[in-house]
Design a protein around this motif. Structure first.
Motif, mmCIF file in Angstrom:
data_model
loop_
_atom_site.group_PDB
_atom_site.id
_atom_site.type_symbol
_atom_site.label_atom_id
_atom_site.label_comp_id
_atom_site.label_asym_id
_atom_site.label_seq_id
_atom_site.Cartn_x
_atom_site.Cartn_y
_atom_site.Cartn_z
ATOM 1 N N ALA A 111 0.819 -1.211 0.000
ATOM 2 C CA ALA A 111 0.000 0.000 0.000
ATOM 3 C C ALA A 111 0.855 1.264 0.000
ATOM 4 O O ALA A 111 0.346 2.347 -0.271
ATOM 5 C CB ALA A 111 -0.910 0.002 1.219
ATOM 6 N N ILE A 112 2.131 1.124 0.325
ATOM 7 C CA ILE A 112 2.969 2.319 0.462
ATOM 8 C C ILE A 112 4.128 2.243 -0.509
ATOM 9 O O ILE A 112 4.693 1.174 -0.760
ATOM 10 C CB ILE A 112 3.569 2.449 1.876
ATOM 11 C CG1 ILE A 112 2.625 1.909 2.938
ATOM 12 C CG2 ILE A 112 3.912 3.885 2.175
ATOM 13 C CD1 ILE A 112 3.223 1.964 4.323
ATOM 14 N N VAL A 146 0.696 6.648 -0.588
ATOM 15 C CA VAL A 146 -0.103 5.545 -1.110
ATOM 16 C C VAL A 146 -0.457 5.895 -2.551
ATOM 17 O O VAL A 146 -0.069 6.940 -3.059
ATOM 18 C CB VAL A 146 -1.379 5.316 -0.273
ATOM 19 C CG1 VAL A 146 -1.003 4.957 1.152
ATOM 20 C CG2 VAL A 146 -2.274 6.536 -0.318
ATOM 21 N N GLU A 147 -1.194 5.016 -3.214
ATOM 22 C CA GLU A 147 -1.490 5.267 -4.619
ATOM 23 C C GLU A 147 -2.224 6.593 -4.812
ATOM 24 O O GLU A 147 -3.105 6.936 -4.040
ATOM 25 C CB GLU A 147 -2.292 4.110 -5.230
ATOM 26 C CG GLU A 147 -3.657 3.850 -4.623
ATOM 27 C CD GLU A 147 -3.604 2.787 -3.532
ATOM 28 O OE1 GLU A 147 -2.582 2.728 -2.830
ATOM 29 O OE2 GLU A 147 -4.566 2.016 -3.401
ATOM 30 N N HIS A 148 -1.832 7.309 -5.812
ATOM 31 C CA HIS A 148 -2.402 8.608 -6.183
ATOM 32 C C HIS A 148 -2.338 9.625 -5.034
ATOM 33 O O HIS A 148 -3.072 10.593 -5.028
ATOM 34 C CB HIS A 148 -3.856 8.460 -6.669
ATOM 35 C CG HIS A 148 -4.065 7.283 -7.568
ATOM 36 N ND1 HIS A 148 -3.363 7.131 -8.743
ATOM 37 C CD2 HIS A 148 -4.857 6.180 -7.463
ATOM 38 C CE1 HIS A 148 -3.730 5.993 -9.316
ATOM 39 N NE2 HIS A 148 -4.616 5.400 -8.567
ATOM 40 N N ASP A 149 -1.465 9.348 -4.059
ATOM 41 C CA ASP A 149 -1.323 10.216 -2.902
ATOM 42 C C ASP A 149 -2.672 10.468 -2.220
ATOM 43 O O ASP A 149 -2.949 11.553 -1.710
ATOM 44 C CB ASP A 149 -0.668 11.549 -3.305
ATOM 45 C CG ASP A 149 0.012 12.213 -2.112
ATOM 46 O OD1 ASP A 149 0.230 11.517 -1.107
ATOM 47 O OD2 ASP A 149 0.296 13.416 -2.192
ATOM 48 N N ASP A 153 -8.677 5.591 1.328
ATOM 49 C CA ASP A 153 -8.977 5.227 -0.056
ATOM 50 C C ASP A 153 -7.897 4.325 -0.642
ATOM 51 O O ASP A 153 -7.868 4.080 -1.846
ATOM 52 C CB ASP A 153 -9.066 6.486 -0.930
ATOM 53 C CG ASP A 153 -10.263 7.339 -0.553
ATOM 54 O OD1 ASP A 153 -11.121 6.824 0.184
ATOM 55 O OD2 ASP A 153 -10.304 8.504 -0.973
ATOM 56 N N SER A 154 -6.987 3.872 0.188
ATOM 57 C CA SER A 154 -5.835 3.144 -0.332
ATOM 58 C C SER A 154 -5.958 1.662 -0.038
ATOM 59 O O SER A 154 -6.963 1.186 0.493
ATOM 60 C CB SER A 154 -4.563 3.668 0.320
ATOM 61 O OG SER A 154 -4.462 3.147 1.635
ATOM 62 N N ALA A 155 -4.902 0.944 -0.376
ATOM 63 C CA ALA A 155 -4.875 -0.498 -0.146
ATOM 64 C C ALA A 155 -4.482 -0.846 1.282
ATOM 65 O O ALA A 155 -4.316 -2.012 1.615
ATOM 66 C CB ALA A 155 -3.894 -1.141 -1.130
#
Lengths: 286, 610
Positions: free
Chosen positions: A171-172, A185-188, A193-195
């Motif tokens: 996730a990071i 995380v994805e798309h900051d 909202d992340s994994a």
């Protein structure tokens, strides 16, 4: 008592450490050898449960014949190597690296660093008042933990713990590059909202307090966090049958955070969301 | 792993861009619509390791989206991740690493205007201002200041990239405001670039070894290449056998031309003798050192030479796959090399049975996306593998664990092209060129205040003054930057320094990547040093502290003293020395280790700030 499993027997190799003969098992790093010899080498990004990333460069030592200094945490000892840990050259680099770090991020919650700054006579202020800093507000976007990147030294330990070395959530990551590189995380996105699965293993390995329990963060903000008044009790998690060890940090009869012993041969300090964060029912006294 | 993909969906065009690269998805697990029951959807073991093994397609996938749309949206990135089983956080980290990608919306056309050393000296700041005045926010063009575009002989330079299907590029150099705006507004109809031979003032002259075909052959014609001696070296390699080739290369005394000057034969031998398989060959064509453009000129002027040289290197080291990592800013080299590889494959010079000798070898081109650090060999491996282009710590060395963790030999373009004369003329004849320890011919990229900037070939041992005389050095020479931003300055009265590895070392400087950039009195030295510091700050990957923070502190100190001299600057110069020393000693890779070289040499040799 924890049981440390015995590995296969390893051959010993000999090399010179600060002029003295050192014998260490094959595969040991220079840092292992230093610790065995009772030498204290400062290090920030090295983690006992993770592969060395050697990104912080605080543990550099001088190896005879090497053009540059080498990181003690990741360089394996080799037979016949001549290592010097406390030369002017190594001390200079450690001092400057500590200054560079302390001038760019907030190291107030990093254990031991105040002592090192003093020992190496580091003066982070000499880069002037305009020296670029991270200066980011803490990100509080969930009830379990807080990301305060103003304290982040980009040691990559949280990335490794979240990724293939422990949790396998991935996730990071590190985004951007250079001085603008940040853990994200994805798309900051916000953590919610992340994994992220909120195992908290990234907090477990964070060396600076950039990742912290919401409980600790709130208490620090309120001025009530006091480690001197805390007790630590290691017990077994009751949520399932795996048998993970929990260390309960208790202040004023309240659990304030939960860690896990790194020398536990099953979990190596890792927990899941329940073990790490699911303790409120213990102190529900209604 | 249990990957989490958000709710964002790709647009049809983004999906098409990814599918054009990877083929249509086979199941809804990898992003296909769930409108009908597919047999593949019912299987459990689809994807997984098989898909993860395609992680190295992440960078091409990001290029596919960026080329088609102009930027990479959340939906596009997530779809690409789904297709390749790559965690979105990691892909986001990769996408934000490269300067040519954007994860924020931007216009379809990006105009990269070079602001690096040669272009800055040739008026890049005024050019940028003029272009920005003409192309305001509503123009549909994003004007971006760029590090060196490798067009120093035609400074100032601009590169326009218009996203679409196909992506269109246009180079304007030497650029005027009008020409650059025209290139950005209609890249399809912009005037064609002058041929690569114009960058070689010696083109067509007798006695050239590495450049003898540039300007003589048609770079798109395999027959023309063969008519001018092409593929004789490969035939000789097959006669000698792999061990024989390595012996010749070792005896020739050839050392790497990328800057580190490592003996090529020893590197090849070390890779060839590794028991682990497969072996890989990587050609480092990520020429990003400010002031360097020789590899571009070689690739544009004589692309088949590189294809042949890579085949020989692969044959000698036991590799069956060669990756050509080409910097993203070289669209013409990309087109010519793609064409050359296709032609070579069609004619049996690449593929399962090269020249009917039972040796299988093929070349795949990988485009960089704007990151100087990817010229570092281990960062380049990470980049190809689909990770952030961060250098790995050594040991282990690439000959043991390189690309995909396998034994890998990595050489730059100029080094590889040298292998052709080594084989055609034989090691003794090759070794007779140059000096005892620096053998063979050497290319220099001469730019700045000279009459005829370009790539020059001289035997090792020529002096700096001789090379500058060839290029017609102008009056009022103040300093020469030797070896690029990671190299060092020498004074105008040091022109008798012999251009050999040992000669420059004795003179306390370096040949580096072969940059000879001349500066006359009119160039403000502190501004130049500031630009070098900005370059390293921008290009640091950020992995290790001495480089990530040190390059910032270096730039800050140079900003403070840009108008100061003597005692006013002394404190900051002392600070620079301390930080520079720690960067040189404690950084992970060459970028941080050399980021202080040029500034230090300007202070010590040129007396900047005195």
């Amino acid at each position: 008592m924890t049981v440390t499993p015995l590995g296969i027997p390893r051959r010993m190799l000999e090399f010179t450490l600060d002029g003295e003969e050192a014998r260490v098992p094959e595969g040991s790093t220079i840092l292992d050898a230093c610790r065995a010899a009772g030498k204290d080498i400062p290090t920030l990004c090295e983690g006992d449960t993770l592969r060395p990333k050697n990104a912080c460069r605080v543990c550099v030592v001088e190896v005879e014949g090497a053009r540059t200094l080498v990181p003690a945490c990741s360089r394996k000892a080799e037979p016949g190597m001549e290592v010097r840990t406390d030369t002017e050259r190594a001390r200079h680099s450690r001092k400057v690296v500590l200054e560079l770090l302390a001038s760019s991020v907030d190291l107030s919650t990093t254990p031991k660093v105040a002592g090192w700054l003093k020992e190496y006579e580091a003066k982070p202020d000499r880069f002037g008042p305009d020296a670029a800093r991270l200066n980011e507000e803490p990100r509080v976007d969930n009830d379990l933990y807080v990301r305060d990147y103003d304290k982040c030294i980009l040691c990559y330990k949280c990335v490794d713990a979240c990724g293939d070395q422990w949790q396998n959530s991935f996730a990071i990551s590190v985004a951007g590059r250079g001085f603008d590189a940040r853990i994200a995380v994805e798309h900051d996105a916000p953590l919610t909202d992340s994994a992220c699965v909120y195992c908290g293993n990234c907090i477990e390995v964070c060396p600076t307090g950039a990742l912290s329990f919401k409980s600790e963060f709130d208490m620090r903000a309120a001025g009530t966090w006091d480690e001197a008044r805390q007790t630590e009790t290691t017990t077994v998690c009751a949520y399932c049958g795996v048998g993970c060890n929990l260390t309960l940090h208790v202040q004023d009869n309240e659990i304030v955070k939960v860690t896990s012993p790194h020398d536990n041969p099953v979990t190596h300090g890792n927990l899941c969301i329940k073990g790490r964060f699911g303790y409120q029912h213990v102190q529900n006294r209604d | 792993m249990d990957l989490h993909f958000g709710d964002s969906k790709p647009t049809d065009e983004e999906r098409a861009a990814v599918d054009a690269l990877l083929g249509p998805p086979e199941s809804s697990w990898e992003g296909a619509a769930r409108d009908e029951m597919r047999a593949a959807d019912l299987r459990w073991a689809r994807g997984g390791r098989e898909a993860r093994d395609r992680r190295d397609l992440l960078l091409p996938g990001l290029h596919a989206v960026n080329d088609r749309i102009g930027w990479i949206s959340e939906g596009a990135l997530d779809y690409l991740c789904r297709r390749l089983t790559v965690p979105p956080a990691e892909a986001y980290g990769v996408a934000t690493f490269y300067a040519m990608f954007s994860v924020k919306p931007r216009p379809a056309t990006v105009l990269h205007v070079c602001t690096d050393l040669a272009c800055a000296a040739a008026g890049a700041p005024q050019l940028c201002a003029g272009i920005e005045a003409r192309l305001g926010p509503g123009s549909g063009v994003s004007v971006e200041r760029s590090p060196c575009l490798g067009l120093c002989e035609r400074a100032p330079a601009a590169l326009a990239v218009r996203a679409g299907d196909p992506v269109r590029t246009a180079v304007s150099a030497p650029a005027t405001v009008e020409a650059a705006v025209l290139a950005a507004s209609s890249p399809g109809s912009a005037p064609e670039e002058p041929p690569a031979a114009l960058a070689v003032p010696q083109a067509g002259q007798d006695g050239l070894t590495l450049l003898h075909r540039v300007g003589v052959v048609d770079p798109s014609s395999l027959d023309d290449y063969r008519a001018h001696g092409g593929y004789t070296a490969l035939r000789r390699a097959f006669e000698l056998g792999p061990a024989g080739v390595i012996r010749e290369v070792t005896d020739s005394g050839l050392v790497g031309r990328g800057g580190a000057a490592f003996p090529t034969g020893r590197k090849w031998q070390a890779t060839a003798s590794q028991p682990d398989r497969p072996h890989y060959l990587v050609c480092n064509a990520d020429e990003s050192e400010p002031g360097t453009f020789k590899d571009r000129v070689l690739m544009e002027g004589d692309p088949y030479a590189l294809v042949e040289a890579m085949t020989i290197a692969g044959y000698a080291t036991g590799a069956h796959k060669g990756y050509l990592y080409l910097r993203g800013e070289y669209p013409r080299a990309l087109r010519l090399l793609e064409h050359a590889i296709t032609q070579a494959r069609a004619r049996g010079l690449l593929g399962d049975d090269v020249l009917g000798q039972g040796y299988a070898f093929d070349i795949e081109i990988r485009r960089g996306a704007g990151a100087y650090i990817c010229g570092e060999e281990t960062a380049l491996f990470n980049s190809i593998e689909g990770y952030r282009g961060e250098p790995r710590s050594k040991p282990p060395f690439p000959v043991e664990k390189g690309l995909f963790g396998k034994p890998t030999v990595e050489n730059n373009v100029e080094t590889l092209v040298n292998v052709l004369p080594v084989l055609t003329m034989g090691a003794p004849a090759y070794a007779a060129i140059g000096t005892g320890r620096s053998t063979g011919p050497k290319l220099f990229c001469v730019s700045g205040s000279v009459e005829r900037p370009g790539v020059y070939e001289v035997p090792f041992g020529a002096t700096l003054g001789e090379v500058l005389t060839l290029a017609g050095v102008r009056e009022g020479l103040r300093a020469v930057l030797l070896g690029g931003a990671a190299g060092g300055f020498v004074r105008a009265d040091e022109l008798d320094v012999p251009l050999t590895f040992e000669g420059t070392r004795e003179a306390g400087t370096t040949l580096g990547s072969g940059v000879v950039m001349a500066f006359d009195d009119s160039v403000p030295l502190p501004r130049l040093l500031l630009r070098i510091a900005e370059f390293f700050r921008d290009e640091s990957c950020g992995q290790c502290v001495p480089c990530r923070v040190g390059t910032v502190r270096q730039e800050e100190a140079l900003h403070r003293i840009v108008e100061r001299t003597g005692a006013d600057a002394a404190g900051d110069i002392a600070l620079l020395r301390e930080v520079g020393r720690a960067m040189r000693d404690a950084s992970i890779c060459g970028l941080g280790q050399t980021a202080w070289n040029a500034v230090e040499s300007a202070i010590d040799r040129l007396g900047a700030y005195e």
